[in-house]
Scaffold this active site. Structure first.
Site, PDB file in Angstrom:
ATOM      1  CG  ASP A  36      -2.137   1.032   0.891  1.00 58.05           C
ATOM      2  OD1 ASP A  36      -3.244   0.308   0.862  1.00 58.05           O
ATOM      3  OD2 ASP A  36      -1.974   2.153   0.993  1.00 58.05           O
ATOM      4  NE  ARG A  41      -5.324  -0.522   5.777  1.00 53.89           N
ATOM      5  CZ  ARG A  41      -6.188  -1.190   6.431  1.00 53.89           C
ATOM      6  NH1 ARG A  41      -6.276  -0.553   7.721  1.00 53.89           N
ATOM      7  NH2 ARG A  41      -6.821  -2.028   5.776  1.00 53.89           N
ATOM      8  CB  CYS A 262     -20.800  -1.184  -4.492  1.00 51.67           C
ATOM      9  SG  CYS A 262     -19.166  -1.946  -4.152  1.00 51.67           S
ATOM     10  NE  ARG A 333     -15.041   2.633   0.723  1.00 56.89           N
ATOM     11  CZ  ARG A 333     -14.657   1.322   0.332  1.00 56.89           C
ATOM     12  NH1 ARG A 333     -14.065   1.102  -0.821  1.00 56.89           N
ATOM     13  NH2 ARG A 333     -15.485   0.234   0.955  1.00 56.89           N
TER      14      ARG A 333
END
Length: 426
Positions: A36, A41, A262, A333
């Site tokens: 990443d 992270r 999504c 998100r």
């Protein structure tokens, strides 16, 4: 092309909601390096902390075959590269391939003969071979399907869902050649308990993924429209749906704000490609427009209820309970709760957002919203239940009402309360 063995090295590119669970499961059988670009992270994962809260510290312990890195050279000897980076839309609701292109360029610089690159990010049919493969060829100097192959196996991660985990969901797989398709399918079959479905081509696998959430989006749009109609008819939508659901083949959807990584995004990938080839997908776009409008509809409904109770909207104090795009997860998100915040601010209201699941620093940096630590008692003119977190379900209606002034409006977007316990709901 040789089959993979237990000694084969696998690299997972992107260690978010998609990549980390993959890395953990593959590391139970293979040598895996999770990569990443976010060094913080990587450091958190090395300390067995997952900020997405999808995996517990115990899930990340005792995996000697799993390493984490932000150094590209640490994955240069891998045989398989699995890319699971975000594919959002831009401000014009057009596909944003920047992350995918960057990842493809990067992997291209270390790609070797007989390597396999597998994409999991949501795209429109044809994107893997039209957009990603050229970057791999250009940056590697290798020839597609002669020197290396690619595959597509769409992610089906459902954030916050502890029942349907990675290994419990059938995995669609595909490859750019018959041999690579078989190798890729066998690779995923080795970790997916639910089994795999090998698609006939990469395009079929890409299309299957993008229609999964498009179908849900259109169905939710229908229920949202029915909610608007029933509101005008003074009929409670939830009661109608409960009655209709007694028929075995009635599809159980609920009205609400439609966001997330999504459902609120994938349809735009499909509609973009459809219009590129000369077809205007009217139903899909109409559903998107309706779902995107629900935030402003709720704001207007609450404002009308406030007016009926002689509560001045201008300057009112509003409490919104919940900020994430869905319940019991910290995922921000494409959350459409932000539409509520902006809508009330346009009415010159003072808006507080309370969500114990949210990382406050992330909310500030990504949404420019600073959630409060706790709602004040007796402060608010209107309280909105926007996300169905379990912690909110545990509150009684009296406890929620206590956040409001003596005269207040309680609006239940998520049907957490009984039909007569709130002043309004979708």
């Amino acid at each position: 092309m040789e089959k993979l063995s237990s000694s084969s090295k696998i690299a997972i590119i992107g260690l978010g909601y998609v990549g980390l669970p993959l890395a953990v499961e593959f590391a139970k059988k293979y040598n895996v390096t999770g990569y990443d670009i976010d060094e913080s992270r990587v450091n958190e994962l090395k300390s067995s902390f997952d900020r997405t809260l999808e995996l517990e510290a115990s899930d990340l312990h005792d995996l000697p075959k799993l390493q984490y890195t932000s150094d590209l050279m640490d994955i240069s000897e891998c045989r398989v590269y699995i890319i699971g980076v975000p594919t959002p839309v831009n401000n014009n609701k057009e596909p944003d391939f920047s992350n995918l292109i960057s990842a493809s360029k990067m992997i291209g610089t270390i790609l070797k003969k007989d390597d396999i690159v597998i994409y999991e990010s949501t795209v429109y049919p044809g994107a893997t071979e039209e957009i990603c493969v050229p970057e791999l060829e250009k940056n590697s100097g290798l020839t597609f399907n002669n020197d290396f192959c690619v595959g597509y196996s769409p992610e089906r991660i459902n954030p916050g869902d502890k029942l349907h985990k990675l290994v419990d969901i059938v995995k669609v797989t595909s490859g750019s050649t018959p041999a690579s398709a078989l190798i890729i399918d066998e690779l995923y079959s080795s970790i997916i308990v639910a089994g795999t479905h090998r698609a006939s081509s990469i395009k079929v696998a890409e299309a299957a993924k993008v229609i999964e959430n498009t179908q849900r989006d259109v169905n939710i749009a229908l229920i949202n429209e029915l909610s608007l109609i029933f509101n005008k008819l003074n009929i409670d939508t939830q009661e109608v749906l409960e009655a209709a659901c007694t028929k075995w083949n009635f599809l159980s959807f609920r009205p609400g704000l439609v966001g997330g990584h999504c459902i609120g995004v994938d349809p735009y990938y499909l509609t973009h490609k459809a219009m590129e080839v000369g077809y205007t997908p009217e139903m899909i776009l109409a559903g998107r427009r309706l779902n995107d409008s629900m935030g402003s509809y709720v704001v207007n409904q609450v404002s009308k209820l406030m007016a009926k109770k002689s509560i001045q909207v201008d300057g009112a104090n509003i409490l919104i309970m919940g900020l994430t795009f869905k319940e019991n997860c910290p995922d921000l998100r494409n959350t459409r709760v932000i539409d509520l915040v902006e809508g009330f601010k346009n009415f010159n209201c003072n808006v507080d957002v309370f969500d114990p699941w949210v990382d406050k620093d992330e909310a500030v940096s990504k949404l420019h919203i600073k959630p409060i630590n706790e709602p004040a008692q007796g402060k608010y003119d209107a309280v909105l239940l926007a996300v169905a977190h379990d912690v909110f379900k545990e509150l009684s209606v009296d406890q929620i009402r206590a956040f409001g002034k003596d005269n207040n409006v309680l609006y239940d977007i998520k049907y957490l309360l009984g039909v007569n316990e709130s002043d309004g709901r979708l």
